[in-house]
Design an enzyme around this catalytic site. Structure first.
Site, mmCIF file in Angstrom:
data_model
loop_
_atom_site.group_PDB
_atom_site.id
_atom_site.type_symbol
_atom_site.label_atom_id
_atom_site.label_comp_id
_atom_site.label_asym_id
_atom_site.label_seq_id
_atom_site.Cartn_x
_atom_site.Cartn_y
_atom_site.Cartn_z
ATOM 1 N N TYR A 87 0.946 -1.240 -0.086
ATOM 2 C CA TYR A 87 0.146 0.103 0.019
ATOM 3 C C TYR A 87 0.828 1.340 -0.180
ATOM 4 C CZ TYR A 87 -3.898 3.008 0.960
ATOM 5 O OH TYR A 87 -4.660 4.050 0.801
ATOM 6 N N GLN B 259 -10.999 0.324 1.434
ATOM 7 C CA GLN B 259 -11.304 -0.712 0.345
ATOM 8 C C GLN B 259 -10.200 -1.296 -0.538
ATOM 9 O OE1 GLN B 259 -11.956 2.591 0.452
ATOM 10 N NE2 GLN B 259 -11.488 3.702 -1.567
ATOM 11 N N ASN C 45 -3.422 6.101 6.252
ATOM 12 C CA ASN C 45 -3.865 6.869 7.353
ATOM 13 C C ASN C 45 -4.778 5.852 8.344
ATOM 14 O OD1 ASN C 45 -6.302 6.034 5.865
ATOM 15 N ND2 ASN C 45 -6.655 7.819 4.812
ATOM 16 N N SER D 269 4.829 9.361 13.434
ATOM 17 C CA SER D 269 6.308 9.066 13.343
ATOM 18 C C SER D 269 6.744 9.903 14.688
ATOM 19 C CB SER D 269 6.976 9.756 12.071
ATOM 20 O OG SER D 269 8.385 9.570 12.065
ATOM 21 N N GLN E 31 11.164 15.394 12.178
ATOM 22 C CA GLN E 31 10.194 14.373 12.369
ATOM 23 C C GLN E 31 8.769 15.300 12.702
ATOM 24 O OE1 GLN E 31 9.877 11.009 12.616
ATOM 25 N NE2 GLN E 31 11.602 11.435 11.366
ATOM 26 N N HIS F 226 5.934 15.862 9.826
ATOM 27 C CA HIS F 226 5.136 14.746 9.076
ATOM 28 C C HIS F 226 3.710 14.990 9.348
ATOM 29 C CE1 HIS F 226 7.854 11.769 7.580
ATOM 30 N NE2 HIS F 226 8.521 11.819 8.820
ATOM 31 N N GLU G 288 10.642 5.083 17.953
ATOM 32 C CA GLU G 288 10.501 4.521 16.693
ATOM 33 C C GLU G 288 12.015 4.717 15.972
ATOM 34 O OE1 GLU G 288 8.869 5.358 12.230
ATOM 35 O OE2 GLU G 288 8.408 6.875 13.631
ATOM 36 N N HIS G 289 12.451 5.988 16.047
ATOM 37 C CA HIS G 289 13.874 6.404 15.732
ATOM 38 C C HIS G 289 14.598 7.006 17.136
ATOM 39 C CE1 HIS G 289 11.194 7.354 12.316
ATOM 40 N NE2 HIS G 289 12.166 6.782 11.642
ATOM 41 N N ASP H 223 15.414 7.505 6.526
ATOM 42 C CA ASP H 223 14.366 7.697 5.815
ATOM 43 C C ASP H 223 14.444 7.367 4.303
ATOM 44 O OD1 ASP H 223 12.383 8.530 7.791
ATOM 45 O OD2 ASP H 223 12.895 10.553 7.349
ATOM 46 N N GLU I 76 -1.371 -34.834 30.179
ATOM 47 C CA GLU I 76 -2.190 -33.731 29.488
ATOM 48 C C GLU I 76 -3.485 -34.331 29.193
ATOM 49 O OE1 GLU I 76 -0.550 -32.016 26.081
ATOM 50 O OE2 GLU I 76 0.746 -30.687 27.258
ATOM 51 N N HIS J 112 -2.998 -39.333 21.689
ATOM 52 C CA HIS J 112 -1.679 -38.873 21.330
ATOM 53 C C HIS J 112 -0.601 -39.772 22.180
ATOM 54 C CE1 HIS J 112 -3.397 -34.954 20.862
ATOM 55 N NE2 HIS J 112 -2.303 -34.483 20.549
#
Length: 437
Positions: free
Chosen positions: A136, A197, A220, A243, A265, A268, A333-334, A367, A421, A426
């Site tokens: 995507y 979709q 998004n 981010s 950053q 964004h 994240e960073h 990046d 068990e 088994h």
């Protein structure tokens, strides 16, 4: 908590713990019930009505009229044409970035193995690539060709047989650099489709779009919610949030550099988070001054200001050890370690998606072109997951080839545990392999 810009906090104040916890808690992004319900309805429409539903949602949300999903198809030749139409410097930059990403990815490949135990039984691991992956890619004004490279190249290196791309084209706005990046990354074909979709179409398949094994790539909140809901039917990379970057400085870096890194950053979106940790208050104030000066020169100044005021902070710590402890609580994240001796601090940190060592290693290089993947865990998910890599497009099967002696040796163990068990069948299955019975 104050929303002054920039916000300067100190670990030595009584109110710090509450202020710091608010920085963490403010990152939570739970699914909204009404949004989850709407996405569920979209997925059901795609499941039952396929291409027709896709076309209706594309008209409704993207303002893009199309007679068929086939008319929205991009083929490899379209990607190549877009690449060849770019100015030479941009073509070269895309190719150079792709080469570095590919070189790094090549070193991540998992390998099959097999070994033999003392009874002649052979145990191992068989590694196969996924067969079909969907990428995507955000479209329109929020188009990121770098994300095409980061998501598709590891899949290609892993050996994925077919890579598909979906990317919305609101009001028919096609970003040619995204198509060019698809050529460089080796994407097979794609469609001018987006939103929940498109995620549903990749997960379920329609008359025109084949179902994939895994969906990767940013989007998004609607895209993130759709990925959340189709997970289990298909694999996904992760549920990504806004981010974030944490910079730890000992005062040796140019404050202007760090101000630029923080704003890279923050630009964004308003939900992005940029935090500086340093024991040097004079240095912190210099960074704050640099932020104020540089902010006025940037086209996304309003977004940066809101991001830093709402989610950012400049924090004075007692020492670098305390800074490392706060980094682990943030699990960013960073992480930039803008230090003379970054390795000593890195060794004390357990949670970060990507770590940039030294003053010459800004996050922005990661990046685009450093090589390691920029698809990273956000929202403190680096506590339990890792950056996207080749291994995300490979799956492992265990192989067990027992000899007669090996089966007989294990039969007693298996029977004993099966009985514990309460699983008699088994136990019987194991007992039959014991050559003493």
């Amino acid at each position: 908590m104050s929303t002054s810009f920039p916000r300067i906090l100190s670990t030595g104040t009584p109110e710090f713990e509450g202020e710091f916890q608010a920085l963490i808690d403010g990152r939570a992004q739970d699914s909204r019930p009404e949004q989850a319900e709407a996405v569920a309805a979209i997925i059901e429409e795609i499941r039952t009505r396929g291409d027709n539903a896709l076309l209706e949602y594309t008209r409704r949300y993207d303002g893009h009229e199309a007679d068929s999903v086939a008319s929205l198809l991009w083929q490899a030749a379209d990607f190549q044409t877009a690449f060849e139409a770019l100015d030479e410097p941009l073509r070269d930059a895309l190719q150079a970035a792709a080469d570095r990403i590919r070189d790094y990815a090549q070193r991540q490949k998992l390998e099959s193995f097999e070994f033999e135990d003392e009874h002649g039984s052979r145990l191992g691991q068989r590694v196969n690539a996924l067969q079909r992956v969907g990428v995507y890619v955000p479209g329109g004004t929020a188009a990121y060709p770098s994300s095409v490279l980061m998501n598709a190249i590891p899949a290609r290196v892993a050996g994925v047989e077919e890579i598909l791309m979906v990317s919305p084209t609101p009001d028919r706005q096609v970003n040619p650099v995204v198509l060019a990046a698809a050529h460089v990354a080796g994407i097979d074909r794609g469609w001018a489709l987006g939103g929940a979709q498109a995620v549903a179409a990749l997960a379920l398949g329609t008359e025109t779009i084949p179902a994939v094994d895994k969906i990767v790539g940013p989007g998004n909140l609607w895209v993130a919610e759709a990925k959340r809901q189709v997970f289990g039917r298909v694999g996904i990379d992760m549920i990504a949030g806004p981010s974030e970057v944490v910079v730890v400085s000992d005062g040796s870096a140019d404050p202007r550099w760090l101000a630029a890194d923080l704003m890279a950053q923050a630009e964004h979106d308003e939900q992005a988070q940029a935090i500086l940790l340093s024991p040097d208050l004079e240095h912190i104030n210099a960074v704050a001054d640099a932020l104020a000066v540089q902010l006025e020169e940037l086209p996304r100044a309003k977004i940066i200001r809101e991001s830093l005021a709402t989610n950012g902070a400049l924090i004075q710590t007692d020492n670098l050890g305390q800074a490392a402890e706060l980094v682990d609580r943030l699990a960013p994240e960073h992480l930039q370690l803008a230090l003379k001796e970054p390795d000593a601090v890195m060794d004390r940190i357990h949670h970060a998606g990507a770590i940039f060592l030294g003053v010459h290693s800004p996050e922005v290089m990661g990046d685009y072109c450093a090589g390691p993947n920029h698809v990273l865990p956000t929202m403190r998910a680096s506590r339990f997951t890792s950056p996207l890599g080749v291994y995300d497009f490979q799956k492992r099967s265990s192989t067990i080839r027992l000899s007669q002696a090996g089966a007989a040796d294990l039969a007693g163990l298996a029977e004993c545990l099966a009985k514990a068990e309460g699983l008699g069948a088994h136990a019987a299955s194991a007992r039959w392999r014991n050559d003493s019975n």
